[in-house]
Design an enzyme around this catalytic site. Structure first.
Site, PDB file in Angstrom:
ATOM      1  N   CYS A  17     -20.117  -3.111 -17.150  1.00 18.62           N
ATOM      2  CA  CYS A  17     -20.260  -2.889 -15.714  1.00 18.62           C
ATOM      3  C   CYS A  17     -21.340  -3.790 -15.120  1.00 18.62           C
ATOM      4  CB  CYS A  17     -20.601  -1.422 -15.446  1.00 18.62           C
ATOM      5  SG  CYS A  17     -20.785  -1.041 -13.686  1.00 18.62           S
ATOM      6  N   CYS A  32     -15.048   1.233 -14.333  1.00 21.70           N
ATOM      7  CA  CYS A  32     -15.587   2.584 -14.116  1.00 21.70           C
ATOM      8  C   CYS A  32     -14.439   3.584 -14.048  1.00 21.70           C
ATOM      9  CB  CYS A  32     -16.417   2.602 -12.836  1.00 21.70           C
ATOM     10  SG  CYS A  32     -17.426   4.083 -12.615  1.00 21.70           S
ATOM     11  N   ASP A  89     -10.521   4.724  -1.822  1.00 23.88           N
ATOM     12  CA  ASP A  89      -9.475   5.373  -2.600  1.00 23.88           C
ATOM     13  C   ASP A  89     -10.128   6.159  -3.742  1.00 23.88           C
ATOM     14  OD1 ASP A  89     -10.268   3.455  -4.423  1.00 23.88           O
ATOM     15  OD2 ASP A  89      -8.255   2.679  -4.801  1.00 23.88           O
ATOM     16  N   CYS A  92     -26.806   2.178 -11.953  1.00 28.79           N
ATOM     17  CA  CYS A  92     -25.974   3.377 -11.923  1.00 28.79           C
ATOM     18  C   CYS A  92     -26.791   4.632 -12.217  1.00 28.79           C
ATOM     19  CB  CYS A  92     -24.849   3.240 -12.945  1.00 28.79           C
ATOM     20  SG  CYS A  92     -23.761   4.680 -13.027  1.00 28.79           S
ATOM     21  N   GLU A 135       0.828  -1.209   0.000  1.00 30.82           N
ATOM     22  CA  GLU A 135       0.000   0.000   0.000  1.00 30.82           C
ATOM     23  C   GLU A 135       0.862   1.258   0.000  1.00 30.82           C
ATOM     24  OE1 GLU A 135      -3.074   0.246  -0.548  1.00 30.82           O
ATOM     25  OE2 GLU A 135      -3.600  -1.878  -0.422  1.00 30.82           O
ATOM     26  N   TYR A 178      -6.495   5.684   4.907  1.00 34.09           N
ATOM     27  CA  TYR A 178      -6.697   4.703   3.839  1.00 34.09           C
ATOM     28  C   TYR A 178      -5.855   3.447   4.068  1.00 34.09           C
ATOM     29  CZ  TYR A 178      -6.012   2.126  -0.395  1.00 34.09           C
ATOM     30  OH  TYR A 178      -5.908   1.085  -1.280  1.00 34.09           O
ATOM     31  N   CYS A 238     -19.108   1.181 -19.560  1.00 38.75           N
ATOM     32  CA  CYS A 238     -20.434   0.969 -18.967  1.00 38.75           C
ATOM     33  C   CYS A 238     -21.105  -0.335 -19.411  1.00 38.75           C
ATOM     34  CB  CYS A 238     -21.335   2.164 -19.265  1.00 38.75           C
ATOM     35  SG  CYS A 238     -20.771   3.710 -18.491  1.00 38.75           S
TER      36      CYS A 238
END
Length: 210
Positions: A173, A163, A108, A179, A7, A90, A170
């Site tokens: 998705c 996304c 994030d 959405c 991370e 985070y 899309c």
């Protein structure tokens, strides 16, 4: 310790550059104790061209704190993780979810964009995280720790691969039918509503280091 290292390395650095360096790093220093015993020169040399070398030094300082305060074992709670040097909101949440399979709110840039589009109906979140965003994310995380960890990974992956900011896919998705942004015709707006549901600036929060 591997999740902590990954991370920190991934902050402002692409995965393609991080992965080989992470493998080398973890092979050399697989535990907090091993990293804590490393010299400054060795740590910076191992960091190589990842950029922002202060991150490497923060990792070693963090490892020293883990050894001194927790017997060499990375703590499992967000409160304990946040008390470590170089660990922000985070990163602490990510470690809880991805290292220990616990429930945490991992937010994030990708997750913020997914929530802005699917739930709020705007193209992009504002530059600075707002309290309303984090509250929304917290409400959506499943209560079950295992499901919460899976949710964190899935929402991050959705934002990173489907996304996306500039060219969202899309049709591919899995939540396209839900959405709000897509159902509204994909308007090019980026203003989130305030707490009362009206467009506005709203309160802001600092995301913290990491």
């Amino acid at each position: 310790m591997g999740v902590v290292v990954s991370e920190v390395m991934l902050q402002q650095t692409p995965v393609s550059r991080v992965e080989p360096r992470w493998r080398e790093w973890m092979e050399r220093w697989p535990t907090p104790a091993a990293l804590a015993a490393a010299t400054t020169a060795d740590v910076l040399r191992a960091w190589d061209r990842l950029g922002y070398p202060r991150r490497a030094l923060r990792l070693r300082t963090c490892a020293e704190a883990v050894v001194d305060r927790h017997g060499g074992r990375v703590p499992e709670t967000e409160a304990e993780l946040l008390a470590l040097p170089g660990i922000g909101t985070y990163t602490a949440a990510a470690v809880v979810a991805f290292a220990f399979g616990g429930r945490s709110v991992v937010v994030d840039t990708n997750v913020r964009r997914v929530l802005a589009r699917t739930v709020v109906g705007t193209a992009l979140p504002p530059p600075t995280p707002r309290a309303a965003e984090l509250a929304l994310a917290a409400r959506l995380v499943p209560d079950d720790p295992t499901a919460a960890a899976a949710w964190a990974a899935a929402s991050m992956e959705l934002g990173a691969t489907v996304c996306t900011a500039r060219a969202p896919r899309c049709p591919a998705c899995p939540v396209a039918d839900l959405c709000r942004w897509r159902l509204a015709g994909s308007p090019r707006t980026s203003t989130l509503p305030d707490a009362g549901g009206r467009p506005g600036r709203g309160p802001t929060v600092r995301s913290g280091a990491g």
